[in-house]
Scaffold this motif. Structure first.
Motif, PDB file in Angstrom:
ATOM      1  N   ARG A 211      -0.704  25.981  -3.212  1.00 48.61           N
ATOM      2  CA  ARG A 211       0.034  24.955  -2.456  1.00 48.61           C
ATOM      3  C   ARG A 211       0.074  25.302  -0.975  1.00 48.61           C
ATOM      4  O   ARG A 211      -0.111  24.423  -0.116  1.00 48.61           O
ATOM      5  N   ARG A 212       0.304  26.555  -0.662  1.00 49.97           N
ATOM      6  CA  ARG A 212       0.358  26.968   0.746  1.00 49.97           C
ATOM      7  C   ARG A 212      -0.992  26.741   1.435  1.00 49.97           C
ATOM      8  O   ARG A 212      -1.053  26.293   2.582  1.00 49.97           O
ATOM      9  N   LEU A 213      -2.075  27.075   0.734  1.00 52.60           N
ATOM     10  CA  LEU A 213      -3.405  26.855   1.302  1.00 52.60           C
ATOM     11  C   LEU A 213      -3.669  25.373   1.535  1.00 52.60           C
ATOM     12  O   LEU A 213      -4.190  24.972   2.587  1.00 52.60           O
ATOM     13  N   GLU A 214      -3.303  24.552   0.565  1.00 54.39           N
ATOM     14  CA  GLU A 214      -3.534  23.112   0.689  1.00 54.39           C
ATOM     15  C   GLU A 214      -2.702  22.517   1.814  1.00 54.39           C
ATOM     16  O   GLU A 214      -3.178  21.621   2.552  1.00 54.39           O
ATOM     17  N   GLU A 215      -1.481  22.979   1.976  1.00 51.71           N
ATOM     18  CA  GLU A 215      -0.635  22.496   3.073  1.00 51.71           C
ATOM     19  C   GLU A 215      -1.260  22.845   4.425  1.00 51.71           C
ATOM     20  O   GLU A 215      -1.259  22.012   5.349  1.00 51.71           O
ATOM     21  N   TYR A 216      -1.785  24.059   4.533  1.00 47.52           N
ATOM     22  CA  TYR A 216      -2.400  24.458   5.806  1.00 47.52           C
ATOM     23  C   TYR A 216      -3.663  23.640   6.072  1.00 47.52           C
ATOM     24  O   TYR A 216      -3.901  23.189   7.197  1.00 47.52           O
ATOM     25  N   GLU A 217      -4.472  23.445   5.048  1.00 49.03           N
ATOM     26  CA  GLU A 217      -5.717  22.687   5.230  1.00 49.03           C
ATOM     27  C   GLU A 217      -5.438  21.239   5.620  1.00 49.03           C
ATOM     28  O   GLU A 217      -6.195  20.632   6.388  1.00 49.03           O
ATOM     29  N   ALA A 218      -4.351  20.670   5.116  1.00 52.68           N
ATOM     30  CA  ALA A 218      -3.996  19.287   5.441  1.00 52.68           C
ATOM     31  C   ALA A 218      -3.458  19.158   6.855  1.00 52.68           C
ATOM     32  O   ALA A 218      -3.634  18.114   7.503  1.00 52.68           O
ATOM     33  N   ALA A 219      -2.799  20.207   7.345  1.00 52.11           N
ATOM     34  CA  ALA A 219      -2.217  20.177   8.698  1.00 52.11           C
ATOM     35  C   ALA A 219      -2.326  21.565   9.312  1.00 52.11           C
ATOM     36  O   ALA A 219      -1.339  22.308   9.369  1.00 52.11           O
TER      37      ALA A 219
ATOM     38  N   LEU B 164     -14.680  27.924  11.653  1.00 51.03           N
ATOM     39  CA  LEU B 164     -14.907  29.267  12.180  1.00 51.03           C
ATOM     40  C   LEU B 164     -15.685  30.127  11.197  1.00 51.03           C
ATOM     41  O   LEU B 164     -15.492  30.040   9.975  1.00 51.03           O
ATOM     42  N   ALA B 165     -16.546  30.968  11.741  1.00 55.55           N
ATOM     43  CA  ALA B 165     -17.303  31.928  10.945  1.00 55.55           C
ATOM     44  C   ALA B 165     -17.504  33.180  11.786  1.00 55.55           C
ATOM     45  O   ALA B 165     -17.283  33.180  13.002  1.00 55.55           O
ATOM     46  N   VAL B 166     -17.906  34.257  11.122  1.00 59.09           N
ATOM     47  CA  VAL B 166     -18.294  35.486  11.819  1.00 59.09           C
ATOM     48  C   VAL B 166     -19.798  35.614  11.722  1.00 59.09           C
ATOM     49  O   VAL B 166     -20.366  35.564  10.628  1.00 59.09           O
ATOM     50  N   GLU B 167     -20.435  35.769  12.867  1.00 59.25           N
ATOM     51  CA  GLU B 167     -21.891  35.863  12.908  1.00 59.25           C
ATOM     52  C   GLU B 167     -22.310  36.949  13.892  1.00 59.25           C
ATOM     53  O   GLU B 167     -21.540  37.333  14.777  1.00 59.25           O
TER      54      GLU B 167
ATOM     55  N   THR C  63      -9.659  29.967   4.380  1.00 58.28           N
ATOM     56  CA  THR C  63      -8.361  29.448   4.796  1.00 58.28           C
ATOM     57  C   THR C  63      -7.343  30.569   4.956  1.00 58.28           C
ATOM     58  O   THR C  63      -6.472  30.505   5.827  1.00 58.28           O
ATOM     59  N   PHE C  64      -7.409  31.607   4.114  1.00 54.20           N
ATOM     60  CA  PHE C  64      -6.512  32.747   4.229  1.00 54.20           C
ATOM     61  C   PHE C  64      -6.596  33.408   5.611  1.00 54.20           C
ATOM     62  O   PHE C  64      -5.622  33.980   6.092  1.00 54.20           O
ATOM     63  N   ASP C  65      -7.780  33.350   6.250  1.00 55.55           N
ATOM     64  CA  ASP C  65      -7.989  34.035   7.523  1.00 55.55           C
ATOM     65  C   ASP C  65      -7.413  33.277   8.714  1.00 55.55           C
ATOM     66  O   ASP C  65      -6.961  33.883   9.697  1.00 55.55           O
ATOM     67  N   LEU C  66      -7.453  31.951   8.645  1.00 51.91           N
ATOM     68  CA  LEU C  66      -7.257  31.133   9.840  1.00 51.91           C
ATOM     69  C   LEU C  66      -5.866  31.217  10.468  1.00 51.91           C
ATOM     70  O   LEU C  66      -5.756  31.142  11.700  1.00 51.91           O
TER      71      LEU C  66
ATOM     72  N   ALA D 231     -12.219  33.402  -2.518  1.00 52.67           N
ATOM     73  CA  ALA D 231     -10.815  33.173  -2.178  1.00 52.67           C
ATOM     74  C   ALA D 231     -10.545  31.702  -1.911  1.00 52.67           C
ATOM     75  O   ALA D 231      -9.581  31.132  -2.412  1.00 52.67           O
ATOM     76  N   ARG D 232     -11.411  31.079  -1.112  1.00 49.91           N
ATOM     77  CA  ARG D 232     -11.195  29.677  -0.767  1.00 49.91           C
ATOM     78  C   ARG D 232     -12.410  29.192   0.015  1.00 49.91           C
ATOM     79  O   ARG D 232     -12.742  29.751   1.065  1.00 49.91           O
ATOM     80  N   SER D 233     -13.077  28.176  -0.469  1.00 50.12           N
ATOM     81  CA  SER D 233     -14.269  27.665   0.200  1.00 50.12           C
ATOM     82  C   SER D 233     -13.984  26.259   0.728  1.00 50.12           C
ATOM     83  O   SER D 233     -14.353  25.256   0.125  1.00 50.12           O
ATOM     84  N   VAL D 234     -13.263  26.209   1.846  1.00 46.41           N
ATOM     85  CA  VAL D 234     -12.905  24.939   2.480  1.00 46.41           C
ATOM     86  C   VAL D 234     -13.116  25.076   3.983  1.00 46.41           C
ATOM     87  O   VAL D 234     -12.713  26.065   4.590  1.00 46.41           O
ATOM     88  N   ARG D 235     -13.789  24.112   4.563  1.00 46.49           N
ATOM     89  CA  ARG D 235     -13.994  24.129   6.016  1.00 46.49           C
ATOM     90  C   ARG D 235     -12.794  23.454   6.688  1.00 46.49           C
ATOM     91  O   ARG D 235     -12.448  22.313   6.363  1.00 46.49           O
ATOM     92  N   VAL D 236     -12.163  24.161   7.610  1.00 50.12           N
ATOM     93  CA  VAL D 236     -10.971  23.653   8.286  1.00 50.12           C
ATOM     94  C   VAL D 236     -11.257  23.554   9.775  1.00 50.12           C
ATOM     95  O   VAL D 236     -11.753  24.513  10.387  1.00 50.12           O
ATOM     96  N   ARG D 237     -10.938  22.419  10.347  1.00 46.46           N
ATOM     97  CA  ARG D 237     -11.131  22.230  11.781  1.00 46.46           C
ATOM     98  C   ARG D 237      -9.910  22.745  12.536  1.00 46.46           C
ATOM     99  O   ARG D 237      -8.775  22.354  12.248  1.00 46.46           O
TER     100      ARG D 237
END
Length: 443
Positions: free
Chosen positions: A349-357, A90-93, A33-36, A202-208
């Motif tokens: 909180r900032r990460l959760e806000e971004y993941e929600a929207a 997103l991922a790096v491959e 999430t930090f990257d997105l 850092a954060r293991s959440v998949r974000v669309r």
């Protein structure tokens, strides 16, 4: 292929003489999430200037390219491509590799580019010494995530790098650069500080994310319209001047108060000066943003070797009348409070806000009349020695320089001085260059 500089031939031509790809073995990592948030920023560009005999250019290129291949085996995300799966994550491959460009600008000397205020012509030349100008990070879906341009100068070598900001932040950028240089000096092997690639720490959440079709398509959605024409300048503050600024900010504090740091004192000094130069009215709101390293703010903390983005923008704002009418400690206090309050809970909180929207950011999201600081004078940029000695000057390229963007670098002398690289519109920049209170020079 000759590359024009600005309008017609206002500056000496930079001629590309070759391009190659340097690739390691295949590896992959998921973006955290930090990257997105940085997917709609542009590639971060860094330029390092070295003084070296022109005859040594082919050998230097060969050694640096071989060392880059060694470095990419360790810093493997820089050799892949960004991939988006069916769920929008997103991922790096892959192992397609980094791009290396060789070029010549033999009519340009190191001194033409390494001065404190080299002027607009030198700025135009420098934009052709770094690759991927105007390339947005989302283009990492089909472009290399690292591009390097090695340019032969009249009496030196320019190392221009473009890093996909969705993959790494400043701490990781200079970790990579120092490791690449270390391997170049050693002739191979492994760097002394290995990167940590587990982004789940850092954060293991998949974000669309719904990505735009192009940089142009994204910029058209900016409610503040097209970018303004900017002027970039470097202001060099010697150690004694930095000490004066810090002393002034701390002078009125009671003995029991937490003192202001060098960054908080200098940041307040810049914020106030830029607000004066912009001619802001008393009720005009001005914002200050710092891209804070969150490695030490997380619980548990992560080490500097964590490779990726672990930064968040920390904001504070105030009416210009209060900022300019108050003493230096008022501005420094606002920065100190905002930075101190950005603890592990605030980061989460900032990460959760971004993941929600999830949001695709524009520069204008930084706020009105903004001053934003990236980079850090703590980065040891002048220790990046490829066997050519210390760089004569380290600069940022034109990407990600919006109105009020500041990059801080240590002074080359290593004595506590700080270089302030600042982008502003032309008229405020002219006023700032004449502001004796900002420069701390006699009238």
């Amino acid at each position: 292929m000759a590359v024009a500089n600005g309008s017609d031939a206002e500056a000496p031509a930079v001629t590309v003489t070759g391009t190659r790809t340097v690739a390691p073995a295949n590896n992959s990592c998921t973006l955290a999430t930090f990257d997105l948030p940085y997917i709609t920023f542009y590639y971060n560009q860094k330029l390092l200037l070295y003084r070296t005999p022109a005859a040594g250019f082919p050998d230097a290129v060969a050694r640096m390219t071989a060392a880059l291949a060694d470095a990419l085996r360790v810093f493997y995300p820089l050799a892949g491509r960004i991939r988006q799966d069916a769920d929008g994550a997103l991922a790096v491959e892959g192992d397609q590799g980094a791009e290396v460009v060789e070029a010549e600008a033999e009519g340009v000397s190191v001194d033409d580019l390494a001065g404190g205020d080299c002027g607009q012509e030198a700025e135009r030349v420098m934009q052709h010494l770094v690759p991927y100008t105007g390339v947005m990070n989302l283009e990492g879906l089909h472009r290399p995530l690292l591009a390097v341009q090695l340019t032969k100068l009249k009496d030196g070598l320019a190392v221009g790098c473009a890093f996909n900001h969705a993959v790494l932040d400043g701490t990781s950028t200079w970790h990579f650069m120092s490791s690449w240089a270390e391997l170049c000096r050693a002739g191979g092997g492994a760097p002394s500080l290995l990167p940590m690639h587990d982004r789940a720490l850092a954060r293991s959440v998949r974000v669309r994310l719904e990505l735009p079709a192009s940089a142009e398509a994204h910029e058209k959605t900016d409610p503040n319209g097209p970018k303004k024409t900017l002027v970039a300048r470097v202001f060099s503050f010697p150690e004694a001047t930095v000490a004066r600024i810090k002393a002034a900010a701390n002078a009125a504090l009671p003995p029991c108060a937490k003192p202001f740091s060098t960054f908080q004192s200098l940041g307040a000094h810049i914020w106030r000066a830029v607000s004066r130069a912009r001619g802001l009215g008393p009720s005009d709101i001005t914002a200050f943003a710092v891209f804070a390293d969150c490695r030490s703010r997380l619980d548990p903390v992560l080490p500097p070797a964590y490779f990726g983005n672990l930064i968040q923008a920390v904001f504070t704002g105030v009416p210009a009348g209060m900022l300019l009418g108050g003493p230096p400690e008022l501005a420094a206090g606002l920065l100190q409070k905002a930075i101190d309050e950005h603890d592990a809970a605030a980061v989460t909180r900032r990460l959760e806000e971004y993941e929600a929207a999830p949001k695709l950011f524009h520069y204008s999201d930084a706020g009105p009349n903004c001053v934003a600081v990236g980079s850090s004078p703590r980065f040891k940029v002048y220790d990046v020695d490829f066997g050519l000695g210390r760089p004569e000057r380290v600069r940022s390229g034109g990407n990600n320089k919006f109105d009020g963007m500041v990059y801080l670098y240590p002074g080359r002398g290593g004595d506590g001085g700080i270089d302030v690289e600042l982008a502003l519109q032309a008229e405020p920049m002219q006023r700032l260059q004449k502001d004796h209170d900002f420069l701390l020079q006699p009238n």
